[in-house]
Design an enzyme around this catalytic site. Structure first.
Site: not given
Ligand code: NOJ
Length: 555
Positions: A220, A279
């Protein structure tokens, strides 16, 4: 002679199974948003036992791996992306034994499991943050986070002009006067990755889950852990658009790569090719590819593809750039159309019958492209965004803080069976967000036996892809198609090029997608394999209506 082709032809039914070497280079990875997948205990919230129960469905769909969104102990300020304990399962989602059993059962079904690691921030309920609040400015406890004095008279202004992705300033003041950084919700304080204890702790967390059998991690905010020295101002408002902008002092800093390198080294000490997936909302495809250099992570989500509009010219440019930049670092390209943070692509592509038609065509495009593909739960059912959720049920913190419409509409629980909500989601009568009654014809059960359903299309496409030596990783050659149409051919020759017993070795697969607004005729060069809608093949040509895609096989 005219032949109607809608659905998979028998010739495409080929033996499944790829070798284990580089499995992630062409894997289809299904995203399970746990809260909304299936409810095993009747409380209206999806959980790990619910996922476990549905493993036969997922294995039958034909995906290779599951990415499971965070299920760790959390106050759920951001639905699990605010982690209070990285080694515990939240009671709403089950127990550690449920996680163990899920991993074991998934493996028994031939499915790999990718967990979600949240290293940019913890929950404000994490023991470390509680200790930091209780400790004095300058203490080792505060040093694990980004506490700073404010600016202006009495330090009453935030330390800099950074904005939260969820809206408003990225700083919150604590009793005693200091401010802490949170790039997301105030309940998600950012960690300080210059602190040795933070690095050591996350290595231990990785090992904990790898030892339990996890096949990898989706990381993440993989672009956010390192902030520019001195935390300089950005100098402008409206900073949170993440693609196509300059590098920000808090996103895509070069320093993050050293962390990913260290994790790659750690992953490589485990057998079985455990992977890391970034991500990373990097501003350009080139910068995104840096996350997947040979000594860094294995894959990165391709948000440039996800955000590309329904337009052949623009889509081709994104695909070419994605392939070029991934190849430059010897990484597989990846393709994703939807996830739990963005509007579902049926709606993005126009909604209604047109949106669904295009989404089905996009599925065939995505699954024909070289590399690895992601499927977000419910896209195989053709689910649209739910746009008319009543205000009182909306829960997403992003919306509460004023940034956009919020993400509830793509997180509505899956409809499994039956004629009315909760559509078999769980044994209880409720679901944490209401499921539209109109989804009665979108349930898994309703689509199961319909050969023209979106579920059948995904099953067929995944079966063909898995068995065909030309699909998955490997080369792509563009063909000249009619205006508004993408056309390319995939030839055996990638890592899977040899094919397995019973595969149509030596055969190529062509793919055409009509993204224009007029019916086109394409030269088919071979037998149609699969189509996203009714198409007509006659005299060596295929007639392709707008919003339709076809795969054909070239002998
Ligand atoms: C990306 C995640 O996919 C999302 O759902 C989240 O709110 C943010 N990162 C913060 O962790």
């Amino acid at each position: 002679m005219t032949q109607d082709i809608h659905g998979a032809s028998a010739s495409a039914a080929a033996a499944a199974g790829t070798g284990t070497g580089g499995w992630w280079r062409n894997a289809v990875i299904y995203q399970v948003y746990v809260r909304s997948f299936a409810d095993g205990n009747g409380d209206g919230v999806g959980d790990l036992p619910g996922v476990r129960d549905r493993l036969p469905y997922l294995a039958g769909l034909g995906v290779d791996a599951l990415w499971i969104t965070p299920f760790y102990r959390s106050p759920m300020a951001d639905f699990g992306y605010d982690v209070a304990d990285y080694r515990e399962v939240d009671p709403r989602f089950g127990t550690l034994d449920d996680a163990r059993a899920l991993i074991a059962d998934a493996h028994a079904h031939g499915l790999r499991i990718i967990l979600d690691l949240v290293p940019n921030h913890t929950s404000d309920a994490h023991a470390w943050f509680r200790a930091a609040l209780a400790a004095a400015p300058g203490s080792p406890e505060r040093a694990r986070y980004l506490f700073r004095d404010g600016r202006g008279a009495g330090g009453a202004e935030p330390p800099n002009d950074w904005e939260s992705v969820f809206g408003g300033p990225a700083w919150t003041r604590v009793p005693g006067g200091q401010w802490y950084l949170h790039l997301f919700d105030p309940a998600q304080p950012d960690l300080n990755w210059d602190d040795a204890a933070v690095r050591a702790e996350f290595e231990a967390v990785l090992r904990f889950w790898l030892d339990l059998g996890a096949d990898g991690f989706r990381i993440d905010v993989a672009h956010g852990m390192v902030k520019a020295a001195g935390l300089p101002d950005v100098g402008r408002a409206g900073q949170t658009r993440m693609l196509g902008t300059a590098v920000l002092p808090y996103f895509d800093q070069d320093g993050v790569h050293e962390i990913h390198r260290s994790w790659r080294a750690l992953l490589d000490t485990y057998a079985g090719e455990r992977i890391g997936v970034a991500e990373a909302w990097a501003p350009t495809a080139e910068r995104l590819a840096r996350y997947t250099r040979p000594d860094e992570l294995h894959q990165a989500f391709n948000f440039h593809y996800l955000t590309a509009p329904w337009d052949a010219h623009g889509m081709r440019a994104v695909i070419e750039e994605s392939l070029r930049t991934a190849a430059a670092v010897s990484a597989p390209a990846t393709w994703v159309l939807s996830n739990h943070d963005v509007q579902r692509h049926v709606t993005r592509y126009g909604g209604g019958a047109e949106g669904l038609r295009r989404a089905r065509a996009a599925a065939l495009l995505t699954l024909a492209l070289p590399g690895s593909a992601y499927v977000y739960q419910g896209e195989e059912l053709g689910l649209p965004e739910v746009l008319d959720l009543p205000a009182e049920v909306l829960q997403d913190p992003q919306r509460r803080r004023g940034e956009g419409e919020g993400r509830d509409g793509c997180r509505v629980p899956l409809p499994w069976s039956g004629e009315e909500p909760p559509f078999g989601f769980g044994t209880g009568g409720t679901t944490w967000l209401p499921i539209p009654p109109a989804w009665r014809d979108r349930t898994v059960a309703a689509q199961d036996a319909d050969p023209d359903s979106t579920l059948a299309l995904y099953r067929n496409a995944l079966r063909v892809r898995r068995g065909h030596p030309a699909l998955g990783d490997g080369p792509l050659r563009w063909l000249v198609g009619p205006p508004g149409t993408l056309m390319f051919v995939r030839e055996p020759g990638g890592p899977d090029g040899a094919g397995g017993a019973g595969t149509p070795a030596g055969r190529s697969v062509g793919c055409a997608v009509n993204m224009g607004d007029r019916t086109v005729q394409i030269a088919a060069f071979g037998a149609p394999l699969l189509a996203s809608g009714p198409v007509r093949a006659a005299g060596g040509r295929i007639e392709l209506a707008p919003g339709t895609a076809v795969w054909w096989e070239v002998a």
